[in-house]
Scaffold this motif. Structure first.
Motif, PDB file in Angstrom:
ATOM      1  N   LYS A   1      11.525   0.849   2.001  1.00 15.69           N
ATOM      2  CA  LYS A   1      10.916   0.599   0.778  1.00 15.69           C
ATOM      3  C   LYS A   1       9.495   1.245   0.677  1.00 15.69           C
ATOM      4  O   LYS A   1       8.645   1.281   1.550  1.00 15.69           O
ATOM      5  CB  LYS A   1      10.692  -0.705   0.225  1.00 15.69           C
ATOM      6  CG  LYS A   1      10.135  -1.198  -0.856  1.00 15.69           C
ATOM      7  CD  LYS A   1       9.876  -2.615  -0.841  1.00 15.69           C
ATOM      8  CE  LYS A   1       9.410  -3.026  -2.300  1.00 15.69           C
ATOM      9  NZ  LYS A   1       8.109  -1.923  -2.719  1.00 15.69           N
ATOM     10  N   PHE A   2       9.510   2.358  -0.287  1.00 16.29           N
ATOM     11  CA  PHE A   2       8.245   3.038  -0.468  1.00 16.29           C
ATOM     12  C   PHE A   2       7.258   2.251  -1.237  1.00 16.29           C
ATOM     13  O   PHE A   2       7.710   1.449  -2.046  1.00 16.29           O
ATOM     14  CB  PHE A   2       8.763   4.288  -1.054  1.00 16.29           C
ATOM     15  CG  PHE A   2       9.300   5.247  -0.359  1.00 16.29           C
ATOM     16  CD1 PHE A   2       9.087   5.975   0.565  1.00 16.29           C
ATOM     17  CD2 PHE A   2      10.640   5.474  -0.674  1.00 16.29           C
ATOM     18  CE1 PHE A   2       9.750   6.897   1.329  1.00 16.29           C
ATOM     19  CE2 PHE A   2      11.678   6.190   0.197  1.00 16.29           C
ATOM     20  CZ  PHE A   2      10.997   6.982   1.240  1.00 16.29           C
ATOM     21  N   LYS A   3       6.080   2.564  -0.977  1.00 14.89           N
ATOM     22  CA  LYS A   3       4.875   1.931  -1.522  1.00 14.89           C
ATOM     23  C   LYS A   3       4.983   1.956  -3.251  1.00 14.89           C
ATOM     24  O   LYS A   3       5.605   3.048  -3.769  1.00 14.89           O
ATOM     25  CB  LYS A   3       3.498   2.284  -1.199  1.00 14.89           C
ATOM     26  CG  LYS A   3       3.219   1.821   0.278  1.00 14.89           C
ATOM     27  CD  LYS A   3       1.956   2.515   0.704  1.00 14.89           C
ATOM     28  CE  LYS A   3       1.690   2.090   2.308  1.00 14.89           C
ATOM     29  NZ  LYS A   3       0.457   2.706   2.848  1.00 14.89           N
ATOM     30  N   ASP A   4       4.615   1.047  -3.842  1.00 14.10           N
ATOM     31  CA  ASP A   4       4.840   1.211  -5.353  1.00 14.10           C
ATOM     32  C   ASP A   4       3.979   2.172  -5.877  1.00 14.10           C
ATOM     33  O   ASP A   4       4.501   2.891  -6.991  1.00 14.10           O
ATOM     34  CB  ASP A   4       4.233  -0.170  -6.096  1.00 14.10           C
ATOM     35  CG  ASP A   4       5.022  -1.367  -5.663  1.00 14.10           C
ATOM     36  OD1 ASP A   4       6.207  -1.081  -5.282  1.00 14.10           O
ATOM     37  OD2 ASP A   4       4.482  -2.588  -5.907  1.00 14.10           O
ATOM     38  N   GLU A   5       2.969   2.694  -5.285  1.00 12.51           N
ATOM     39  CA  GLU A   5       1.955   3.726  -5.746  1.00 12.51           C
ATOM     40  C   GLU A   5       2.621   5.221  -5.490  1.00 12.51           C
ATOM     41  O   GLU A   5       2.273   6.317  -6.039  1.00 12.51           O
ATOM     42  CB  GLU A   5       0.697   3.768  -5.382  1.00 12.51           C
ATOM     43  CG  GLU A   5       0.484   3.932  -3.748  1.00 12.51           C
ATOM     44  CD  GLU A   5       0.511   2.699  -3.163  1.00 12.51           C
ATOM     45  OE1 GLU A   5      -0.036   2.591  -2.088  1.00 12.51           O
ATOM     46  OE2 GLU A   5       0.940   1.613  -3.887  1.00 12.51           O
ATOM     47  N   ILE A   6       3.764   5.236  -4.801  1.00  8.87           N
ATOM     48  CA  ILE A   6       4.511   6.612  -4.611  1.00  8.87           C
ATOM     49  C   ILE A   6       5.321   6.822  -5.437  1.00  8.87           C
ATOM     50  O   ILE A   6       6.446   6.255  -5.783  1.00  8.87           O
ATOM     51  CB  ILE A   6       5.275   6.433  -2.942  1.00  8.87           C
ATOM     52  CG1 ILE A   6       4.232   5.926  -1.960  1.00  8.87           C
ATOM     53  CG2 ILE A   6       6.056   7.894  -2.819  1.00  8.87           C
ATOM     54  CD1 ILE A   6       3.243   7.009  -1.725  1.00  8.87           C
TER      55      ILE A   6
ATOM     56  N   GLU B   1       8.224   9.059  -7.874  1.00 16.63           N
ATOM     57  CA  GLU B   1       9.335   9.490  -7.648  1.00 16.63           C
ATOM     58  C   GLU B   1       9.636  10.917  -6.938  1.00 16.63           C
ATOM     59  O   GLU B   1      10.308  11.347  -6.108  1.00 16.63           O
ATOM     60  CB  GLU B   1      10.456   9.674  -8.865  1.00 16.63           C
ATOM     61  CG  GLU B   1      10.969   7.959  -8.963  1.00 16.63           C
ATOM     62  CD  GLU B   1      11.928   7.234  -7.962  1.00 16.63           C
ATOM     63  OE1 GLU B   1      12.675   8.002  -7.297  1.00 16.63           O
ATOM     64  OE2 GLU B   1      11.493   6.296  -7.798  1.00 16.63           O
ATOM     65  N   GLU B   2       8.642  11.816  -7.560  1.00 13.33           N
ATOM     66  CA  GLU B   2       8.627  13.361  -7.112  1.00 13.33           C
ATOM     67  C   GLU B   2       7.929  13.248  -5.502  1.00 13.33           C
ATOM     68  O   GLU B   2       8.548  14.174  -4.831  1.00 13.33           O
ATOM     69  CB  GLU B   2       7.448  13.950  -8.088  1.00 13.33           C
ATOM     70  CG  GLU B   2       7.742  14.124  -9.278  1.00 13.33           C
ATOM     71  CD  GLU B   2       7.642  13.018 -10.100  1.00 13.33           C
ATOM     72  OE1 GLU B   2       6.942  11.993 -10.113  1.00 13.33           O
ATOM     73  OE2 GLU B   2       8.453  12.820 -11.434  1.00 13.33           O
TER      74      GLU B   2
ATOM     75  N   ALA C   1       3.250   6.434   6.412  1.00 13.55           N
ATOM     76  CA  ALA C   1       2.224   5.897   5.461  1.00 13.55           C
ATOM     77  C   ALA C   1       2.677   5.874   3.897  1.00 13.55           C
ATOM     78  O   ALA C   1       1.904   5.241   3.490  1.00 13.55           O
ATOM     79  CB  ALA C   1       0.995   7.318   5.482  1.00 13.55           C
ATOM     80  N   SER C   2       3.667   6.470   3.745  1.00 13.95           N
ATOM     81  CA  SER C   2       4.329   6.031   2.154  1.00 13.95           C
ATOM     82  C   SER C   2       5.238   5.100   2.121  1.00 13.95           C
ATOM     83  O   SER C   2       5.652   4.762   0.814  1.00 13.95           O
ATOM     84  CB  SER C   2       5.030   7.350   1.800  1.00 13.95           C
ATOM     85  OG  SER C   2       4.192   8.450   1.824  1.00 13.95           O
TER      86      SER C   2
END
Length: 109
Positions: free
Chosen positions: A15-20, A22-23, A92-93
């Motif tokens: 699950k990626f961080k919300d601030e990451i 789509e690009e 980190a992401s």
């Protein structure tokens, strides 16, 4: 039941961080896929987004599957400088990660 010889699967749920964006996620996925070209022990790469109707994903949104010929090959992949560099960016992401390695088994009915 018969174990499939010479195959070990490495599964990563993320699950990626919300601030990451789509690009950024697309670039991370391309980087993961490119490891096949950089690390000989890595035989294949597949990925996808969760589409389960059961809603048991526990927040994980992406699935990554890589194939190796042995548990030792996964250890070599994990220590490879290209993987280490990439993993630092990926971790980190990520908000959540889960990794599982297994040897596939065929059920003969």
């Amino acid at each position: 039941m018969a174990e499939v010889k010479g195959i070990v699967k490495h599964i990563v749920l993320a699950k990626f961080k919300d601030e990451i964006s789509e690009e950024q996620i697309d670039e991370l996925i391309k980087g993961f896929a490119n490891l096949v070209n950089l690390i000989p022990q890595m035989k294949s790469f597949h990925w996808g987004k969760d589409v389960s109707a059961e809603n048991l994903h526990q927040g994980f949104t992406h699935v990554f599957e890589t194939t190796f010929e042995s548990v030792e090959a996964i250890a070599e992949y994990t220590a490879h400088p290209s993987h280490v560099e990439y993993a630092n960016l990926f971790v980190a992401s990520s908000d959540k990660l889960l990794a599982v390695d297994y040897k596939p088994t065929i059920v003969n009915l």
